[in-house]
Design an enzyme around this catalytic site. Structure first.
Site, PDB file in Angstrom:
ATOM      1  N   HIS A 161       0.851  -1.203   0.000  1.00 17.20           N
ATOM      2  CA  HIS A 161       0.000   0.000   0.000  1.00 17.20           C
ATOM      3  C   HIS A 161       0.876   1.239   0.000  1.00 17.20           C
ATOM      4  O   HIS A 161       1.821   1.356   0.773  1.00 17.20           O
ATOM      5  CB  HIS A 161      -0.948   0.025   1.202  1.00 17.20           C
ATOM      6  N   HIS A 184       1.173   5.148   0.780  1.00 16.17           N
ATOM      7  CA  HIS A 184       0.534   6.194   1.595  1.00 16.17           C
ATOM      8  C   HIS A 184       0.636   7.519   0.852  1.00 16.17           C
ATOM      9  O   HIS A 184       1.728   7.896   0.398  1.00 16.17           O
ATOM     10  CB  HIS A 184       1.274   6.375   2.924  1.00 16.17           C
TER      11      HIS A 184
HETATM   12  P1  AMP Z   1       1.722   0.336   7.316  1.00 18.53           P
HETATM   13  O1  AMP Z   1       2.358   0.616   8.637  1.00 18.53           O
HETATM   14  O2  AMP Z   1       2.451   0.997   6.172  1.00 18.53           O
HETATM   15  O3  AMP Z   1       1.491  -1.140   7.091  1.00 18.53           O
HETATM   16  O4  AMP Z   1       0.339   1.073   7.345  1.00 18.53           O
HETATM   17  C1  AMP Z   1      -0.879   0.436   7.520  1.00 18.53           C
HETATM   18  C2  AMP Z   1      -1.916   1.515   7.524  1.00 18.53           C
HETATM   19  O5  AMP Z   1      -3.185   0.908   7.361  1.00 18.53           O
HETATM   20  C3  AMP Z   1      -1.973   2.326   8.823  1.00 18.53           C
HETATM   21  O6  AMP Z   1      -1.767   3.701   8.503  1.00 18.53           O
HETATM   22  C4  AMP Z   1      -3.372   2.064   9.350  1.00 18.53           C
HETATM   23  O7  AMP Z   1      -3.941   3.195   9.941  1.00 18.53           O
HETATM   24  C5  AMP Z   1      -4.114   1.651   8.095  1.00 18.53           C
HETATM   25  N1  AMP Z   1      -5.252   0.783   8.306  1.00 18.53           N
HETATM   26  C6  AMP Z   1      -5.293  -0.362   9.030  1.00 18.53           C
HETATM   27  N2  AMP Z   1      -6.510  -0.919   8.971  1.00 18.53           N
HETATM   28  C7  AMP Z   1      -7.267  -0.110   8.177  1.00 18.53           C
HETATM   29  C8  AMP Z   1      -8.618  -0.132   7.718  1.00 18.53           C
HETATM   30  N3  AMP Z   1      -9.462  -1.115   8.077  1.00 18.53           N
HETATM   31  N4  AMP Z   1      -9.049   0.866   6.922  1.00 18.53           N
HETATM   32  C9  AMP Z   1      -8.210   1.863   6.562  1.00 18.53           C
HETATM   33  N5  AMP Z   1      -6.937   1.941   6.957  1.00 18.53           N
HETATM   34  C10 AMP Z   1      -6.455   0.976   7.756  1.00 18.53           C
END
Ligand code: AMP
Length: 139
Positions: free
Chosen positions: A98, A100
């Protein structure tokens, strides 16, 4: 077991979807670092950037390219930080690639990408040459 993002793709859990096409999806981060913080994913589940096939990677970049100005404009941001946590040691918590898009504002108190690493290494010219050659030799 599928990732939480695959569950969003499947419609099993809710998300604030802002864009969708055949291969990619974008939705608001549930814990935003700034208003408009958006995640862009391939719909298929790949853990790391290098696991993503080239055609899907191109789609992913195209979606990022479309989304960045839309996100910035929507929240009247001055700029954005666009980044991937690529692997657990880099802070990746969800094992589904993903990107950001974090809107940035003048004086928001955040740092540049350069602020994410630990102490910067002191590398000699020879070491830099060796690293560059090593990377080049692996492509
Ligand atoms: P990472 O640390 O790069 O894996 O980021 C994961 C991101 O996913 C974090 O910023 C979380 O806030 C976001 N996240 C986790 N669960 C959800 C969800 N159900 N919907 C939207 N964002 C999410």
């Amino acid at each position: 077991m599928s990732t939480i993002f695959s569950q969003i793709v499947a419609g099993d859990i809710p998300a604030r979807v802002v864009y969708e096409d055949e291969t990619t999806l974008a939705f608001l981060d549930a814990n935003p670092l700034a208003p408009g913080h958006t995640l862009v994913i391939p719909k298929e589940e790949y853990e790391r950037l290098n696991d993503v096939p080239e055609d899907v990677a191109a789609d992913l970049y195209a979606t990022l390219h479309r989304l960045v100005p839309a996100v910035e404009d929507a929240v009247d941001a001055d700029a954005s930080t666009v980044a991937f946590n690529n692997g657990e040691a880099a802070g990746q918590e969800v094992p589904h690639v993903h990107g950001h898009i974090v809107p940035r504002f003048a004086g928001d108190g955040g740092g540049p990408i350069h602020a994410i690493a630990g102490e910067a290494p002191d590398l000699s010219d020879d070491e830099l040459d060796e690293i560059a050659a090593d990377i080049d030799g692996r492509i």
